[in-house]
Write an enzyme that holds these catalytic residues in place. Structure first.
Site, PDB file in Angstrom:
ATOM      1  N   GLU A 143      -5.578   6.756   0.168  1.00 57.46           N
ATOM      2  CA  GLU A 143      -6.233   7.685   1.105  1.00 57.46           C
ATOM      3  C   GLU A 143      -5.591   9.071   1.067  1.00 57.46           C
ATOM      4  OE1 GLU A 143      -3.940   5.635   1.901  1.00 57.46           O
ATOM      5  OE2 GLU A 143      -2.804   6.301   3.654  1.00 57.46           O
ATOM      6  N   HIS A 165      -0.660   4.889  -1.441  1.00 57.48           N
ATOM      7  CA  HIS A 165      -1.620   5.442  -0.482  1.00 57.48           C
ATOM      8  C   HIS A 165      -2.836   6.059  -1.171  1.00 57.48           C
ATOM      9  CE1 HIS A 165       0.749   5.269   3.260  1.00 57.48           C
ATOM     10  NE2 HIS A 165       1.804   5.418   2.483  1.00 57.48           N
ATOM     11  N   CYS A 170       0.398   0.237   2.727  1.00 57.67           N
ATOM     12  CA  CYS A 170       1.787   0.552   3.084  1.00 57.67           C
ATOM     13  C   CYS A 170       2.242  -0.285   4.282  1.00 57.67           C
ATOM     14  CB  CYS A 170       1.934   2.056   3.316  1.00 57.67           C
ATOM     15  SG  CYS A 170       3.650   2.598   3.301  1.00 57.67           S
TER      16      CYS A 170
END
Lengths: 230, 85
Positions: A205, A203, A86
């Site tokens: 994560e 994302h 990002c």
């Protein structure tokens, strides 16, 4: 393989990234402060998501000149691994470590939702181990994720297998409707020519634990780890 | 010598400018007709010390190229003038 997550003022996915790498993937990971001049012997640097320097001027443009970025650029030029997620992806394009640029989303909105990704590159660490028949559900959260690259350079990305992920629908079809932000060729992530610098807007994560209801993002880290530890 | 640079940074013409598009819509809603195109960029003023105007020009040009604009998506232009005192 030691990982380092850089914290810029305004980063807000650093703790998530440290947690997933350290506690979920169980690798050695440290945080690196943007004013540091030392990568602490890390082999793989991650630039996390967030709003470094308030996204002033352009997303990532000021973080690119943070002291630690000299070391990160050096590391990358020597073949060391660097990945931006990002805002980290935006920093890497601003630093010239990745081709292209990230423009304002074409629908003029900040978009925060789950999207689907099609793994593409058979060379890139984050996508290589994931079947091209797979579809990953991963969240995006950005206002400037509209990947732009000139046609002649897009051709180069394609020819050199540098496209990591493309936006697709839940069935894996890459369509205009499945493109959330106007990105050229539905591109969600790319790597450099040498194959050691990676960037992606979604994302992983945020989608790596059962407790969060989605573990698709974990495949990205698994792909990376199975290759760097090989 | 002190100089003042008035810098304009604009999105490249061939790129969609979502901000400009939204402002154009707003102008239409305001009742202002005949608006053909709106593009939104940035105006930056920089006060800078340099020995000569050439040196000031070169400093500002570097600033524009390396940080103030991103040439993949924007172009820039600037006017330089000496500042008295």
């Amino acid at each position: 393989m030691k990982f380092g997550v850089v914290i810029f003022p305004g980063s807000n996915c650093d703790a998530d990234t440290l947690h997933v790498l350290g506690n979920v993937m169980q690798v050695e990971v440290v945080s690196l402060w943007h004013k540091d001049h030392d990568l602490q012997g890390c082999d793989f640097i991650v630039l996390p998501g967030g709003f470094s320097y308030g996204d002033y001027l352009r997303s990532g443009s000021i973080a690119r000149f943070s002291p630690i970025m000299n070391e990160v650029v050096n590391h990358a030029q020597k073949g060391g691994y660097v990945m931006g997620i990002c805002n980290g992806f935006q920093v890497l394009t601003e630093a010239g470590l990745l081709p292209g640029a990230l423009l304002h989303n074409s629908n003029q909105r900040f978009i925060c939702k789950n999207i689907h990704l099609k793994p593409v590159s058979r060379k890139g660490l984050p996508s290589q181990q994931i079947s091209t028949d797979a579809t990953l559900k991963v969240p995006i959260a950005h206002g400037e994720g509209n990947y732009f690259i000139r046609p002649e350079n897009l051709k180069k990305l394609q020819d050199q297998d540098q496209i990591l992920f493309r936006y697709c629908d839940a069935d894996g079809n890459v369509t205009e409707a499945a493109n959330p932000n106007g990105s050229v060729y539905n591109i969600a992530g790319v790597m450099n020519e040498q194959g050691n610098v990676f960037g992606m807007m979604p994302h992983p994560e945020r989608a790596s634990e059962q407790a969060l209801g989605n573990t698709d993002g974990r495949q990205v880290f698994e792909s990376i780890l199975s290759l760097v530890n090989a | 010598m002190k100089f003042k640079a008035e810098i304009d940074i604009m999105p490249l013409k061939e790129l969609l400018d979502p901000q400009g598009k939204a402002v154009k819509l707003g102008l239409g809603n305001l009742g202002i007709g005949g608006v053909d195109d709106v593009r939104v960029g940035k105006h930056i003023t920089v006060h800078i010390e340099a020995d000569t105007e050439d040196e000031a020009h070169s400093k500002v040009d570097t600033a524009c190229k390396k940080l103030l604009s991103n040439l993949i998506m924007e172009d820039y232009s600037f006017q330089l003038s000496p500042v008295e005192g």
